[in-house]
Design a protein around this motif. Sequence first.
Motif, PDB file in Angstrom:
ATOM      1  N   HIS A   1       7.817  15.147  -6.977  1.00 24.82           N
ATOM      2  CA  HIS A   1       7.469  13.396  -6.477  1.00 24.82           C
ATOM      3  C   HIS A   1       8.932  12.776  -6.093  1.00 24.82           C
ATOM      4  O   HIS A   1       9.625  13.280  -7.144  1.00 24.82           O
ATOM      5  CB  HIS A   1       6.581  13.396  -6.706  1.00 24.82           C
ATOM      6  CG  HIS A   1       5.089  14.047  -7.359  1.00 24.82           C
ATOM      7  ND1 HIS A   1       4.557  14.404  -7.603  1.00 24.82           N
ATOM      8  CD2 HIS A   1       4.247  14.560  -5.978  1.00 24.82           C
ATOM      9  CE1 HIS A   1       3.371  15.193  -7.875  1.00 24.82           C
ATOM     10  NE2 HIS A   1       3.218  15.429  -6.701  1.00 24.82           N
TER      11      HIS A   1
ATOM     12  N   HIS B   1       8.310  -0.555   6.029  1.00 22.67           N
ATOM     13  CA  HIS B   1       6.791   0.344   5.850  1.00 22.67           C
ATOM     14  C   HIS B   1       6.931   1.112   5.404  1.00 22.67           C
ATOM     15  O   HIS B   1       7.693   2.165   5.497  1.00 22.67           O
ATOM     16  CB  HIS B   1       6.684   0.143   7.758  1.00 22.67           C
ATOM     17  CG  HIS B   1       7.588   0.921   8.794  1.00 22.67           C
ATOM     18  ND1 HIS B   1       8.856   0.433   9.229  1.00 22.67           N
ATOM     19  CD2 HIS B   1       6.828   1.900   8.603  1.00 22.67           C
ATOM     20  CE1 HIS B   1       9.053   0.823   9.879  1.00 22.67           C
ATOM     21  NE2 HIS B   1       8.450   2.032   9.717  1.00 22.67           N
ATOM     22  N   ASP B   2       5.357   1.930   6.116  1.00 23.93           N
ATOM     23  CA  ASP B   2       4.659   3.354   5.431  1.00 23.93           C
ATOM     24  C   ASP B   2       5.729   4.080   3.613  1.00 23.93           C
ATOM     25  O   ASP B   2       6.288   5.212   4.303  1.00 23.93           O
ATOM     26  CB  ASP B   2       5.309   3.989   6.938  1.00 23.93           C
ATOM     27  CG  ASP B   2       4.957   5.768   6.354  1.00 23.93           C
ATOM     28  OD1 ASP B   2       3.737   5.876   5.741  1.00 23.93           O
ATOM     29  OD2 ASP B   2       5.318   6.527   7.447  1.00 23.93           O
TER      30      ASP B   2
ATOM     31  N   GLU C   1       0.949  -1.238  -0.051  1.00 20.73           N
ATOM     32  CA  GLU C   1      -0.284   0.061   0.247  1.00 20.73           C
ATOM     33  C   GLU C   1       0.699   1.626  -0.143  1.00 20.73           C
ATOM     34  O   GLU C   1       1.869   1.222   1.074  1.00 20.73           O
ATOM     35  CB  GLU C   1      -0.864  -0.306   1.142  1.00 20.73           C
ATOM     36  CG  GLU C   1      -1.543   0.703   1.141  1.00 20.73           C
ATOM     37  CD  GLU C   1      -2.914   0.968   2.722  1.00 20.73           C
ATOM     38  OE1 GLU C   1      -3.221   2.162   2.412  1.00 20.73           O
ATOM     39  OE2 GLU C   1      -2.895  -0.089   3.436  1.00 20.73           O
ATOM     40  N   ILE C   2       0.409   2.449  -0.609  1.00 20.03           N
ATOM     41  CA  ILE C   2       1.713   3.312  -0.502  1.00 20.03           C
ATOM     42  C   ILE C   2       0.322   4.792  -0.794  1.00 20.03           C
ATOM     43  O   ILE C   2      -0.632   4.354  -1.724  1.00 20.03           O
ATOM     44  CB  ILE C   2       1.985   3.273  -2.586  1.00 20.03           C
ATOM     45  CG1 ILE C   2       3.078   2.309  -2.525  1.00 20.03           C
ATOM     46  CG2 ILE C   2       3.163   5.270  -2.329  1.00 20.03           C
ATOM     47  CD1 ILE C   2       3.382   2.181  -4.448  1.00 20.03           C
ATOM     48  N   ARG C   3       0.823   5.381  -0.140  1.00 18.17           N
ATOM     49  CA  ARG C   3      -0.359   6.380   0.315  1.00 18.17           C
ATOM     50  C   ARG C   3       0.482   7.751  -0.302  1.00 18.17           C
ATOM     51  O   ARG C   3       2.151   7.898  -0.511  1.00 18.17           O
ATOM     52  CB  ARG C   3       0.659   7.297   1.941  1.00 18.17           C
ATOM     53  CG  ARG C   3      -0.291   8.368   2.299  1.00 18.17           C
ATOM     54  CD  ARG C   3      -0.119   8.445   4.371  1.00 18.17           C
ATOM     55  NE  ARG C   3       0.843   8.234   4.774  1.00 18.17           N
ATOM     56  CZ  ARG C   3       1.693   8.783   4.424  1.00 18.17           C
ATOM     57  NH1 ARG C   3       1.915  10.442   4.114  1.00 18.17           N
ATOM     58  NH2 ARG C   3       2.506   8.339   5.476  1.00 18.17           N
ATOM     59  N   ILE C   4      -0.482   8.181  -0.880  1.00 15.19           N
ATOM     60  CA  ILE C   4       0.194   9.460  -2.280  1.00 15.19           C
ATOM     61  C   ILE C   4      -0.122  11.055  -1.598  1.00 15.19           C
ATOM     62  O   ILE C   4      -1.322  11.407  -1.077  1.00 15.19           O
ATOM     63  CB  ILE C   4      -0.226   9.029  -3.310  1.00 15.19           C
ATOM     64  CG1 ILE C   4       0.097   7.421  -3.644  1.00 15.19           C
ATOM     65  CG2 ILE C   4       0.348  10.339  -4.082  1.00 15.19           C
ATOM     66  CD1 ILE C   4      -0.386   7.285  -5.392  1.00 15.19           C
ATOM     67  N   GLU C   5       0.544  11.786  -1.621  1.00 13.16           N
ATOM     68  CA  GLU C   5       0.934  13.594  -1.113  1.00 13.16           C
ATOM     69  C   GLU C   5       0.687  13.979  -2.336  1.00 13.16           C
ATOM     70  O   GLU C   5       2.204  14.283  -2.840  1.00 13.16           O
ATOM     71  CB  GLU C   5       1.250  13.171   0.370  1.00 13.16           C
ATOM     72  CG  GLU C   5       1.015  15.502   0.070  1.00 13.16           C
ATOM     73  CD  GLU C   5       1.686  15.811   1.886  1.00 13.16           C
ATOM     74  OE1 GLU C   5       1.801  16.657   1.184  1.00 13.16           O
ATOM     75  OE2 GLU C   5       2.220  14.952   2.110  1.00 13.16           O
ATOM     76  N   LYS C   6      -0.037  14.634  -3.574  1.00 13.43           N
ATOM     77  CA  LYS C   6       0.715  15.735  -4.620  1.00 13.43           C
ATOM     78  C   LYS C   6       0.943  16.552  -4.145  1.00 13.43           C
ATOM     79  O   LYS C   6       0.004  17.419  -3.301  1.00 13.43           O
ATOM     80  CB  LYS C   6      -0.544  15.200  -5.564  1.00 13.43           C
ATOM     81  CG  LYS C   6      -0.035  13.741  -6.439  1.00 13.43           C
ATOM     82  CD  LYS C   6      -1.494  14.010  -7.923  1.00 13.43           C
ATOM     83  CE  LYS C   6      -1.205  12.619  -8.441  1.00 13.43           C
ATOM     84  NZ  LYS C   6      -2.468  13.024  -9.691  1.00 13.43           N
TER      85      LYS C   6
ATOM     86  N   ILE D   1       4.865  11.503  -2.066  1.00 12.28           N
ATOM     87  CA  ILE D   1       5.462  13.060  -1.047  1.00 12.28           C
ATOM     88  C   ILE D   1       6.205  14.443  -2.267  1.00 12.28           C
ATOM     89  O   ILE D   1       6.732  13.189  -3.094  1.00 12.28           O
ATOM     90  CB  ILE D   1       5.862  13.037  -0.281  1.00 12.28           C
ATOM     91  CG1 ILE D   1       6.938  12.861  -0.220  1.00 12.28           C
ATOM     92  CG2 ILE D   1       5.384  12.457   0.928  1.00 12.28           C
ATOM     93  CD1 ILE D   1       8.270  12.731   1.592  1.00 12.28           C
TER      94      ILE D   1
ATOM     95  N   ARG E   1       5.489   5.925   0.914  1.00 14.40           N
ATOM     96  CA  ARG E   1       4.298   6.904   0.988  1.00 14.40           C
ATOM     97  C   ARG E   1       5.284   7.547  -0.951  1.00 14.40           C
ATOM     98  O   ARG E   1       6.564   7.414  -1.107  1.00 14.40           O
ATOM     99  CB  ARG E   1       4.233   8.700   1.841  1.00 14.40           C
ATOM    100  CG  ARG E   1       5.230   7.778   2.228  1.00 14.40           C
ATOM    101  CD  ARG E   1       5.771   8.855   3.528  1.00 14.40           C
ATOM    102  NE  ARG E   1       6.689   9.459   4.337  1.00 14.40           N
ATOM    103  CZ  ARG E   1       7.791   8.105   4.944  1.00 14.40           C
ATOM    104  NH1 ARG E   1       7.792   6.572   4.737  1.00 14.40           N
ATOM    105  NH2 ARG E   1       9.272   8.547   5.242  1.00 14.40           N
TER     106      ARG E   1
END
Length: 354
Positions: free
Chosen positions: A29, A42-43, A2-7, A47, A45
């Motif tokens: 990014h 872990h974690d 799972e990859i969290r995405i903050e554009k 960014i 993302r």
Amino acid sequence: MEIRIEKTTTPKAKPDQSNLGFGKIFTDHMFVMDYEAGKGWHDARIIPYQNISLAPSAMVFHYGQEMFEGLKAYKGKDGQTRLFRPEMNAKRTNESNKRLCIPELPVEYFVEAVKAIVKIDEEWIPTQPGTSLYIRPFIIATDEFLGVAPSKTYKFIIILSPSGAYYASGLAPVGIWIEDEYVRAVRGGMGFAKTGGNYAASLIGQVKAHDDGYSQVLWLDGVERKYIEEVGAMNIFFKINGKIVTPMLNGSILPGITRNSVIHLCKKWGYEVEERKISVDELLEAQKNGSLEEVFGTGTAAVISPVGKLRYCDDVMIINGGEIGPVSQKIYDTVTGIQNGTVEDKFNWITYVK
């Protein structure tokens, strides 16, 4: 994974594709993932591209526990985004990690992370001939500790850089300085690993070479000081009497992905390929008797770099009249064609980013 995405909310202007240079411009990014002993990786993302905050005591600064990789993304004429053999970069990452006591990274995590960050910044892939999106994954030790031991925490980061030709001269043959004073690596050391220490060790020779008008340094073995190993940023190949000869992997030479691809292609085309020891004296003799027909370097950044001149001590060898040879040209056309989709990929080397 799972990859969290903050554009980013402040996208940068795209650069002029005719003046990219190499490794100077960075996209909007970056990918980041953490490691902690007992917790694992872990974690994950994506960014906005930004500075990294690390303590002055972070172990990467003091003991050089870090590794990096390099690969590229290409935009084909069909509009599809391609990666060239990324699973080999993932496997080589883990070979470097083992040597450096860095936790291994699952191959699927590496490939998935590369595809994800490239997809986010897909509009940054340049489309002019000879250009690409250079991808730099790296891992750094982040423990705040001055004791000499493997770190317990790490960061895996990927940044992207739209780039032109690695050498300003493009495919024009370069001059190579065979270093006769310093050595880069020895068997049993870290020469086969993709780590900054190897490149730091090569800088002094590179400065000497540049001061004398040469583009790169060709290193000799660190024990007998007479066998050819590799160029600072490339593996090296010689065409001698119709045979393709390259130094064998011996623990102090980087197992290049382009090197592997070139060996595969040359064998497919019917050339006899020898991976073996080759001495600088053998090269000098081959040049004198006319059997040294071509010399070229291979690597992700330059793909193929034909060599027009080799210097060793007081001897200067001019290769193929200082011009690119037919094998070098064919390899370049084939590899870059597979990468950009104009040559059929018969070897399943391409991974598509969708």
